[in-house]
Design a protein around this motif. Sequence first.
Motif, mmCIF file in Angstrom:
data_model
loop_
_atom_site.group_PDB
_atom_site.id
_atom_site.type_symbol
_atom_site.label_atom_id
_atom_site.label_comp_id
_atom_site.label_asym_id
_atom_site.label_seq_id
_atom_site.Cartn_x
_atom_site.Cartn_y
_atom_site.Cartn_z
ATOM 1 N N ILE A 764 1.520 -1.006 -0.290
ATOM 2 C CA ILE A 764 0.611 0.428 -0.090
ATOM 3 C C ILE A 764 0.704 1.041 0.134
ATOM 4 O O ILE A 764 0.737 2.272 -0.528
ATOM 5 N N SER A 765 2.085 0.631 0.511
ATOM 6 C CA SER A 765 2.749 2.284 0.693
ATOM 7 C C SER A 765 3.344 2.779 -0.870
ATOM 8 O O SER A 765 3.856 4.037 -1.339
ATOM 9 N N MET A 766 3.755 1.432 -1.309
ATOM 10 C CA MET A 766 4.217 1.660 -2.625
ATOM 11 C C MET A 766 3.444 1.680 -3.659
ATOM 12 O O MET A 766 3.556 1.985 -4.830
ATOM 13 N N GLY A 767 2.315 2.420 -3.271
ATOM 14 C CA GLY A 767 0.985 2.612 -4.070
ATOM 15 C C GLY A 767 0.330 1.830 -5.216
ATOM 16 O O GLY A 767 -0.494 1.759 -5.665
ATOM 17 N N TYR A 768 -0.095 0.614 -4.082
ATOM 18 C CA TYR A 768 -0.645 -1.068 -4.824
ATOM 19 C C TYR A 768 -2.029 -0.505 -4.082
ATOM 20 O O TYR A 768 -2.342 -0.147 -2.550
ATOM 21 N N ASP A 769 -3.528 -0.778 -5.076
ATOM 22 C CA ASP A 769 -4.370 -0.255 -4.076
ATOM 23 C C ASP A 769 -5.020 -1.145 -3.715
ATOM 24 O O ASP A 769 -5.591 -2.189 -4.551
ATOM 25 N N LEU A 770 -4.897 -2.133 -2.381
ATOM 26 C CA LEU A 770 -5.652 -3.043 -1.530
ATOM 27 C C LEU A 770 -6.330 -3.026 -0.374
ATOM 28 O O LEU A 770 -5.970 -3.914 -0.216
ATOM 29 N N VAL A 771 -6.693 -1.483 -0.671
ATOM 30 C CA VAL A 771 -7.465 -1.563 0.491
ATOM 31 C C VAL A 771 -8.860 -2.215 0.314
ATOM 32 O O VAL A 771 -9.772 -3.234 1.697
ATOM 33 N N SER A 772 -9.696 -2.314 -0.343
ATOM 34 C CA SER A 772 -10.788 -3.589 -1.098
ATOM 35 C C SER A 772 -10.561 -4.748 -1.881
ATOM 36 O O SER A 772 -11.211 -4.955 -1.901
ATOM 37 N N GLY A 773 -9.026 -4.728 -2.514
ATOM 38 C CA GLY A 773 -8.817 -5.857 -3.010
ATOM 39 C C GLY A 773 -7.687 -7.090 -2.578
ATOM 40 O O GLY A 773 -6.956 -7.499 -2.571
ATOM 41 N N GLU A 774 -8.820 -7.727 -1.728
ATOM 42 C CA GLU A 774 -8.916 -9.137 -1.566
ATOM 43 C C GLU A 774 -8.125 -9.965 -2.212
ATOM 44 O O GLU A 774 -6.987 -11.061 -1.902
ATOM 45 N N VAL A 775 -9.235 -10.088 -3.050
ATOM 46 C CA VAL A 775 -8.214 -11.213 -4.249
ATOM 47 C C VAL A 775 -7.280 -11.102 -4.648
ATOM 48 O O VAL A 775 -6.361 -11.907 -4.765
ATOM 49 N N GLU A 776 -6.783 -9.955 -5.282
ATOM 50 C CA GLU A 776 -6.112 -9.200 -5.471
ATOM 51 C C GLU A 776 -5.052 -9.846 -5.050
ATOM 52 O O GLU A 776 -3.405 -10.447 -5.421
ATOM 53 N N PHE A 777 -4.672 -9.451 -3.117
ATOM 54 C CA PHE A 777 -3.689 -9.343 -2.196
ATOM 55 C C PHE A 777 -3.572 -11.228 -2.259
ATOM 56 O O PHE A 777 -2.264 -11.517 -2.049
ATOM 57 N N ALA A 778 -4.459 -11.718 -2.855
ATOM 58 C CA ALA A 778 -4.238 -13.540 -2.300
ATOM 59 C C ALA A 778 -3.210 -13.526 -3.452
ATOM 60 O O ALA A 778 -2.654 -14.737 -3.690
ATOM 61 N N ARG A 779 -3.930 -12.921 -4.928
ATOM 62 C CA ARG A 779 -2.669 -13.442 -6.133
ATOM 63 C C ARG A 779 -1.105 -13.463 -6.091
ATOM 64 O O ARG A 779 -0.400 -13.993 -5.899
ATOM 65 N N ILE A 780 -1.511 -12.123 -5.416
ATOM 66 C CA ILE A 780 0.329 -11.345 -4.836
ATOM 67 C C ILE A 780 0.578 -13.027 -3.833
ATOM 68 O O ILE A 780 2.247 -13.377 -4.263
ATOM 69 N N MET A 781 0.099 -12.762 -2.373
ATOM 70 C CA MET A 781 0.997 -13.933 -2.010
ATOM 71 C C MET A 781 1.050 -15.211 -1.886
ATOM 72 O O MET A 781 1.985 -16.006 -2.056
ATOM 73 N N THR A 782 -0.192 -15.903 -3.127
ATOM 74 C CA THR A 782 0.529 -17.035 -3.740
ATOM 75 C C THR A 782 1.903 -17.083 -4.767
ATOM 76 O O THR A 782 2.627 -17.793 -5.184
ATOM 77 N N LEU A 783 1.990 -15.793 -5.581
ATOM 78 C CA LEU A 783 3.664 -15.656 -5.806
ATOM 79 C C LEU A 783 4.335 -15.483 -5.394
ATOM 80 O O LEU A 783 5.806 -15.894 -5.235
ATOM 81 N N VAL A 784 4.542 -15.064 -4.041
ATOM 82 C CA VAL A 784 5.513 -14.652 -3.316
ATOM 83 C C VAL A 784 5.417 -15.698 -2.025
ATOM 84 O O VAL A 784 6.932 -15.702 -1.978
ATOM 85 N N ASP A 785 5.047 -16.158 -2.010
ATOM 86 C CA ASP A 785 4.125 -17.019 -0.587
ATOM 87 C C ASP A 785 3.998 -18.452 -1.076
ATOM 88 O O ASP A 785 2.563 -18.571 -0.468
ATOM 89 N N PRO A 786 4.689 -19.508 -2.397
ATOM 90 C CA PRO A 786 3.384 -20.603 -2.505
ATOM 91 C C PRO A 786 3.551 -21.552 -2.119
ATOM 92 O O PRO A 786 2.553 -22.563 -2.308
ATOM 93 N N ASN A 787 4.446 -21.388 -1.183
ATOM 94 C CA ASN A 787 4.565 -22.845 -0.053
ATOM 95 C C ASN A 787 3.506 -21.891 1.137
ATOM 96 O O ASN A 787 3.632 -23.592 1.693
ATOM 97 N N ASN A 788 3.173 -21.653 0.820
ATOM 98 C CA ASN A 788 1.825 -21.094 2.677
ATOM 99 C C ASN A 788 3.203 -21.159 2.999
ATOM 100 O O ASN A 788 2.124 -21.575 4.824
ATOM 101 N N THR A 789 3.482 -20.522 4.315
ATOM 102 C CA THR A 789 4.316 -20.688 5.046
ATOM 103 C C THR A 789 4.347 -19.324 5.702
ATOM 104 O O THR A 789 4.256 -18.930 6.600
#
Length: 945
Positions: A764-789
């Motif tokens: 959010i500090s870098m300009g991403y609009d994630l205030v109400s974008g839970e789906v988008e944030f979940a997609r990003i998390m699958t990219l950065v944390d594929p093993n669900n750690t």
Amino acid sequence: MTQEDDWDRDLLLDPAWEKQQRKTFTAWCNSHLRKAGTQIENIEEDFRNGLKLMLLLEVISGERLPKPDKGKMRFHKIANVNKALDFICSKGVKLVSIGAEEIVDGNGKMTLGMIWTIILRFAIQDISVEETSAKEGLLLWCQRKTAPYRNVNVQNFHISWKDGLALCALIHRHRPDLIDYSKLRKDDPIGNLNTAFEVAEKFLDIPKMLDAEDIVNTPKPDEKAIMTYVSCFYHAFAGAEQAETAANRICKVLAVNQENEKLMEEYEKLASELLEWIRRTIPWLENRVAEQTMRSMQQKLEDFRDYRRIHKPPRVQEKCQLEINFNTLQTKLRLSNRPAFMPSEGKMVSDIANAWKGLEQVEKGYEEWLLTEIRRLERLDHLAEKFKQKCSMHESWTGGKEDLLSQKDYESASLMEIRALMRKHEAFESDLAAHQDRVEQIAAIAQELNELDYHDAATVNARCQGICDQWDNLGTLTQKRRDSLERVEKLWETIDQLYLEFAKRAAPFNNWMDGAMEDLQDMFIVHSIEEIQSLITAHDQFKATLPEADKERMATMGIHNEILKIAQTYGIKLSGINPYTNLSPQDISNKWDAVKHLVPLRDQMLQEEVARQQANERLRRQFAAQANIIGPWIQTKMEEISHVSVDIAGSLEEQMNSLKQYEQNIINYKSNIDKLEGDHQLSQESLIFDNKHTNYTMEHVRVGWEQLLTTIARTINEVENQILTRDAKGISQEQLNEFRASFNHFDRKRNGMMDPDDFRACLISMGYDLVSGEVEFARIMTLVDPNNTGVVTFQAFIDFMTRETAETDTAEQVMASFKILASDKVSRQIQHPGAATRAGRVLHQPHDQVHWNRLPHRRSGLHLLLQRPLRRERLINQSDLNPFHCPSIFFVLIILFQILTFFPFSPPPLPLLKTLPREGESRRLCSNLRCSDWSACPSCLSECL
């Protein structure tokens, strides 16, 4: 009563009501003025001079008003009217806005208001029904009188009277002979009203004050007119009701007098009969001659009970009824204002009460006498029987007791037998004391029988005297036997006390020796100098107690010697067994010798253990000295490496060199770890499992060393990956420093990882609009944390940010790159004319647009060239890629096919060109319809090329 409350001036503005009031008030005034021989024709004109107004007030009030002025001038008229108004005010009526001038001037509304005030004061205000007065009282009177009549419901003084039935009901209630109410009909209001008006005027002397048509045709008849007319009925019927009430009162008085005379006669008769019965009963109750037998006395008691159950209750009722009649008679006479009733002489209520009181006193005395005599006879029979029973029981118990007390069996008995005999004798004494009460009871019963004049008292006295003599003899024998038993027992008690004392001292001393032997032979395991020193201290304390223990042993043995001395002096033969303990003096001596033998052996064992613990302590200090150096060194290196990994100063190559130097230093430190392992092995062989001189164990050091090696290797790998990423993606050092600064800022735990919440805040500090974008944030998390750690590492963060911010290539740059790579393979494009044809056929689709997607990674120069992603998809006009319009593109595509042919590995799916849908249609660049995803199919790609 105020004029504002009772006269609504606004209602007079209604012409219909004004007409009704004028007619009604005129008729009402004439009904009173006729008594003075005059009347009025016009209510406004005839009251203007005030003379008839004053006359009207004199007639309806019965009082004389001041003498009127005879003049005809205006001020004379005003003076007369003022006199009338002053008289009205003197009766408690407050006139508001009504002045003499308005009356003299012939103001109709003011005149009607004044007449209504007079009607209220003199015709309606005095009406009182059930604590209600005036209008409410009159309304309640009408409701009470008309309640039984059908179709009549009086709720007010206007609508309720329109059908005439209420007026007819009032007349019929008081004079049913004047109207046949059953023939009246509700649908003929005019007929009903006229009937009521005619009958009232003809038979009740109530003038006709209303017109039936005015009442029926008016939606709401005038309330004041109705009230004025109905009040005439109240006053007309009030006189008749008073006469009827007077007649009823006279009849009631006569009936009360007759009833009183009857009550007087009944009282005289009942009083005479009751007094005669009392005079006959008292002598019978005063007869107190006692009978000799219980049966005779019980018969007297039964006769008295019959008197109480059968003969007396009716007389009690007569007496009660007599008092009730007397009180009722006196109350009725008092209410009738008659003199009080005086009965004949001797028959007053007080006389009867006194006679009854004397009867009850005699009755109570007779009953008490009967009960006393019966109790006395019962007591004599009971005492005689009880005396015989107790004497028999006592004689049975004393049989053989004298012979038993004379025996001398204690002379040859032992101590235990003497004690048993003593206990047995004590039990006998207790039994004897218990029987003392029985002897006393026997004597008391005999004395009571003598006091009650029992007929066989001589026999009772003789038997009682024999029992008392025998009881005295038993007491003497009991005391003699006790003295003998105590004298023999005393000698044995001394020996027994010594046995007991020996047992009391020998048992704890024996237990102490058992415990001491157990402690001296106890095996011990210690792990430190302090523990063995505590054992030595305890052993020294134990040795200090040995002299005191020896004194206790000598005292215990002295008790045994005293027993032997007493037995020898008095010639007592001892059995040799202490009844209180199984310990013998020999047992005590043997155990004492064993304790003295074990003490030096324990000293030797403790000294040997001291030497072993001192050697172990040296090993502990040797290990702790090295561990306290190695542990902090590992921790310091870990912190330095972590600082290097997060430090944004310097380039990645400088960081790599620094980390390599750290790695070499760590490898060179391995000899210290090996030496610590050797010291640890010696401690294990000596069974040393704890070390208070250091907080570091070998396991801690091993784990720290392994973590240090892993950390330095992982950090070096991360820097290498960052260098590869930087070179492959074209990211500058400043961008990497920016990524590292952002990561370090949101890495709140400073462990090189971010929680999902911290990662979200960073995006959010870098300009991403994630205030109400839970789906988008979940997609990003699958990219950065594929093993669900549950955490985002720095490398994953760098990869993600690299993909997001990589430099975008234009179509011209990509084509230039193909030309450079294909410069030495131009001749091969001729070998694949079909591919070129197919490529031309596929790409030749006018008016369509395509966009480029990022190519997958390859481990080659081509891969490094093509791996730079196109994050923002650029739309390219189809015509720019048409080989017929742009031969260079056709040439480049052929070169690309040649390059792909020479690479033998199986590449990952290669998405190339796609078409955008146009006008709701889904178009495909590939003409091969056999597979659903041509971009992932090599055969489709080859066909397209």
